[in-house]
Write an enzyme that holds these catalytic residues in place. Structure first.
Site, short mmCIF file in Angstrom:
data_model
loop_
_atom_site.label_atom_id
_atom_site.label_comp_id
_atom_site.label_asym_id
_atom_site.label_seq_id
_atom_site.Cartn_x
_atom_site.Cartn_y
_atom_site.Cartn_z
N LEU A 120 0.82 -1.21 0.00
CA LEU A 120 0.00 0.00 0.00
C LEU A 120 0.86 1.26 0.00
O LEU A 120 1.78 1.41 0.82
CB LEU A 120 -0.90 0.02 1.23
CG LEU A 120 -2.12 -0.92 1.19
CD1 LEU A 120 -2.51 -1.35 2.59
CD2 LEU A 120 -3.29 -0.21 0.51
N ASP A 121 0.55 2.16 -0.91
CA ASP A 121 1.13 3.49 -0.88
C ASP A 121 0.55 4.26 0.31
O ASP A 121 -0.50 3.88 0.85
CB ASP A 121 0.78 4.19 -2.21
CG ASP A 121 1.15 5.66 -2.21
OD1 ASP A 121 2.32 5.97 -1.96
OD2 ASP A 121 0.25 6.49 -2.46
N ALA A 122 1.21 5.35 0.70
CA ALA A 122 0.74 6.12 1.86
C ALA A 122 -0.07 7.35 1.44
O ALA A 122 -1.29 7.39 1.61
CB ALA A 122 1.93 6.54 2.73
N ASP A 173 -2.29 5.71 -5.57
CA ASP A 173 -3.00 6.75 -6.30
C ASP A 173 -2.21 7.30 -7.47
O ASP A 173 -2.77 7.95 -8.35
CB ASP A 173 -3.35 7.90 -5.37
CG ASP A 173 -2.11 8.69 -4.98
OD1 ASP A 173 -1.97 9.85 -5.41
OD2 ASP A 173 -1.26 8.13 -4.26
#
Length: 238
Positions: A8-10, A181
């Site tokens: 997961l990106d932050a 995103d």
């Protein structure tokens, strides 16, 4: 049974970077004695995004990014006598003060953390991200967190993911997905690394670049359903 491995990106995937960014730049400008207008705040956001794109493509270093964004801002608005390096340091300090999550993020993480192996992968500055993740209350959901600053290579480069994969026990590409995103760092990174890329796109942006997302979701509800489906497909787990 083997579990789905979820990277997961932050920022702007879990953390509300826009809110933190605007609070930090407003506070920094006030401390510097610069008149704060909506125009200068909006231009900083645009300049900052541009500079991060330059970093992702290897055109500038992280250290130069800190200075460049304020050099550009001060030049555009005719601001004289201000130290861009000091401004960058002040901005980073204020950005570190508080992390905010996107609405629904914590519930989403609580749900999927019971079923899958979660890892954070971020290009954000490591000390800043550590504090923001902690104050946002989501640092405890991950088996491990990987920072490009620590690795010495940023998303979307394959070297970043080679490091991450080698530091995840029992890693298997066929069971891994990357959610983010950014088309230019997350989805292109998934393409370069040879894993499934899921574009988190709640604003309905158009894909006008080279990155190819395997899936696109508009929010956490859709994302949860997709992960459950991929888990059945990739691991045989319901």
């Amino acid at each position: 049974m083997d579990k789905l491995i979820v990277l997961l990106d932050a920022d702007d995937t879990l953390l509300d970077f826009g809110r933190s960014e605007k609070e930090a730049i407003v506070t920094t400008l006030k401390e510097l004695g610069i008149s704060v207008t909506q125009n200068i705040v909006d231009r900083y956001v645009q300049i900052n995004l541009h500079c991060w794109k330059l970093l992702e493509t290897g055109q500038i270093t992280r250290v130069y990014l800190d200075r460049l964004r304020f050099d550009m801002l001060f030049e555009e608005f005719g601001i004289k006598g201000k130290d861009s390096v000091a401004a960058g340091a002040a901005y980073r300090a204020h950005l570190t003060e508080k992390g905010y999550v996107i609405d629904g993020c914590i519930e989403f993480l609580k749900n999927i953390s019971l079923k899958y192996r979660l890892f954070l992968v971020t290009n954000g500055t490591q000390p800043t991200q550590i504090v923001r993740l902690k104050t946002a209350g989501i640092d405890g959901f991950f088996e491990d967190m990987f920072y490009s600053e620590q690795i010495g290579c940023a998303k979307p480069y394959k070297g970043f993911f080679d490091y991450v994969f080698s530091h995840i026990e029992n890693f298997d590409k066929s069971r891994a997905v990357l959610i983010g995103d950014s088309l230019t760092s997350d989805i292109l990174g998934a393409n370069n690394a040879g894993i499934t890329g899921i574009w988190f796109n709640p604003k309905g942006k158009a894909n006008d670049g080279a990155a190819v997302s395997d899936y696109t979701v508009s929010g956490y509800a859709d994302l949860t359903q997709l992960l459950d489906s991929l888990s059945r497909e990739k691991t045989g787990n319901a």
